[in-house]
Design an enzyme around this catalytic site. Structure first.
Site, PDB file in Angstrom:
ATOM      1  N   ASP A  95       1.059  -0.834   0.276  1.00 37.49           N
ATOM      2  CA  ASP A  95       0.300   0.173   0.001  1.00 37.49           C
ATOM      3  C   ASP A  95       0.737   1.652   0.163  1.00 37.49           C
ATOM      4  OD1 ASP A  95      -2.592   1.352   0.007  1.00 37.49           O
ATOM      5  OD2 ASP A  95      -3.435   1.111   2.415  1.00 37.49           O
ATOM      6  N   GLU A  96       0.120   2.617  -0.128  1.00 34.85           N
ATOM      7  CA  GLU A  96       1.073   3.054  -0.198  1.00 34.85           C
ATOM      8  C   GLU A  96       1.405   4.149   0.931  1.00 34.85           C
ATOM      9  OE1 GLU A  96      -2.378   4.323  -0.290  1.00 34.85           O
ATOM     10  OE2 GLU A  96      -2.709   5.948  -0.632  1.00 34.85           O
ATOM     11  N   VAL A  97       0.481   4.511   1.912  1.00 34.67           N
ATOM     12  CA  VAL A  97       0.633   4.678   3.497  1.00 34.67           C
ATOM     13  C   VAL A  97      -0.064   3.931   4.027  1.00 34.67           C
ATOM     14  CG1 VAL A  97      -1.065   6.795   3.065  1.00 34.67           C
ATOM     15  CG2 VAL A  97       0.819   7.091   4.396  1.00 34.67           C
ATOM     16  N   ASP A  99      -1.324   5.394   6.808  1.00 34.64           N
ATOM     17  CA  ASP A  99      -1.652   6.011   8.104  1.00 34.64           C
ATOM     18  C   ASP A  99      -2.540   6.154   9.787  1.00 34.64           C
ATOM     19  OD1 ASP A  99      -2.475   9.087   8.820  1.00 34.64           O
ATOM     20  OD2 ASP A  99      -3.652   8.757   6.910  1.00 34.64           O
ATOM     21  N   ARG A 101      -3.465   2.577  10.263  1.00 32.83           N
ATOM     22  CA  ARG A 101      -3.076   1.875  10.015  1.00 32.83           C
ATOM     23  C   ARG A 101      -4.553   0.410  10.046  1.00 32.83           C
ATOM     24  NH1 ARG A 101       1.458  -0.576  13.618  1.00 32.83           N
ATOM     25  NH2 ARG A 101       2.331   0.599  11.985  1.00 32.83           N
ATOM     26  N   THR A 103      -6.540   0.312   6.965  1.00 31.67           N
ATOM     27  CA  THR A 103      -7.025  -0.796   5.803  1.00 31.67           C
ATOM     28  C   THR A 103      -5.678  -1.499   5.890  1.00 31.67           C
ATOM     29  OG1 THR A 103      -7.449   1.421   4.885  1.00 31.67           O
ATOM     30  CG2 THR A 103      -5.942  -0.732   3.315  1.00 31.67           C
ATOM     31  N   LYS A 128       3.736   7.051   8.009  1.00 30.45           N
ATOM     32  CA  LYS A 128       3.634   8.273   9.315  1.00 30.45           C
ATOM     33  C   LYS A 128       3.684   7.307  10.950  1.00 30.45           C
ATOM     34  CE  LYS A 128       0.453  10.893   6.941  1.00 30.45           C
ATOM     35  NZ  LYS A 128      -0.802  11.347   6.397  1.00 30.45           N
ATOM     36  N   TRP A 153      -0.216  15.739   5.399  1.00 32.91           N
ATOM     37  CA  TRP A 153      -0.869  15.764   3.874  1.00 32.91           C
ATOM     38  C   TRP A 153      -0.326  14.709   3.440  1.00 32.91           C
ATOM     39  CZ3 TRP A 153      -6.027  14.150   3.369  1.00 32.91           C
ATOM     40  CH2 TRP A 153      -6.637  13.987   2.006  1.00 32.91           C
ATOM     41  N   ILE A 154      -0.374  14.275   2.464  1.00 31.31           N
ATOM     42  CA  ILE A 154       0.534  13.695   1.564  1.00 31.31           C
ATOM     43  C   ILE A 154      -0.274  13.756  -0.081  1.00 31.31           C
ATOM     44  CG2 ILE A 154       1.495  11.202   0.643  1.00 31.31           C
ATOM     45  CD1 ILE A 154       1.870  10.347   3.610  1.00 31.31           C
TER      46      ILE A 154
END
Length: 169
Positions: A95-97, A99, A101, A103, A128, A153-154
């Site tokens: 996954d990309e991030v 944040d 957790r 997901t 993060k 924010w990304i």
């Protein structure tokens, strides 16, 4: 508001370095599994360095059709076919991030429920540095992060409406 603007080059370089760390760890996946939508492009870039087939699951963190009401629990939109045999295999979930957790927790728990004989590891491009709402399963063999970042924010290049202006100050 503090924010990051990550270009395609930023992401590619982070994933290249991460792939070297994953290989050095001894974890050799049989499959890459992208969590869509954010994990799709990172998974494809990872495939450049770890050349394995990509599987895809897709989730939504929004509970209404307008995409404005965050849901506490992700909803499965697309999942693995029931005849996908992962028994005895190793799968790198991407996954990309990381944040909150939620997901990753949701995805990994469902993967373990449906594929208990599979070894899963996870990779996120960005982690993060903050308290997480979700937890990683104890069975997770490895958790790889490309880069630990502040809780800002990304903006990812693939979300830019005008790529020519992306990242310019």
């Amino acid at each position: 508001m503090e924010q990051y603007n990550f270009t395609y080059n930023d992401i590619h370089n982070t994933i290249r370095t991460s792939a070297e760390k994953i290989k050095a760890s001894g974890f050799e996946p049989d499959y890459l599994l992208a969590i869509g939508g954010g994990g799709l492009i990172p998974a494809r870039i990872m495939r450049t360095y770890i050349n394995k087939p990509i599987l895809i699951v897709s989730l939504s963190r929004y509970s209404d059709e307008t995409g404005t009401a965050p849901s506490e629990t992700p909803v499965k939109l697309q999942w693995l076919e029931t005849d996908t045999n992962l028994d005895g295999k190793k799968v790198l979930v991407i996954d990309e991030v990381d944040d909150e957790r939620t997901t990753l927790q949701f995805t990994l728990n469902h993967l373990y429920d449906t594929h208990p004989e599979t070894e899963f590891a996870a990779f996120v491009v960005h982690n993060k540095l903050k308290e997480k709402k979700g937890t990683l399963p104890e069975r997770l063999s490895h958790f790889f992060t490309g880069e630990d970042i502040h809780d800002y924010w990304i903006n990812y290049a693939w979300d830019a409406e005008n790529i020519d202006q992306f990242g310019k100050k």
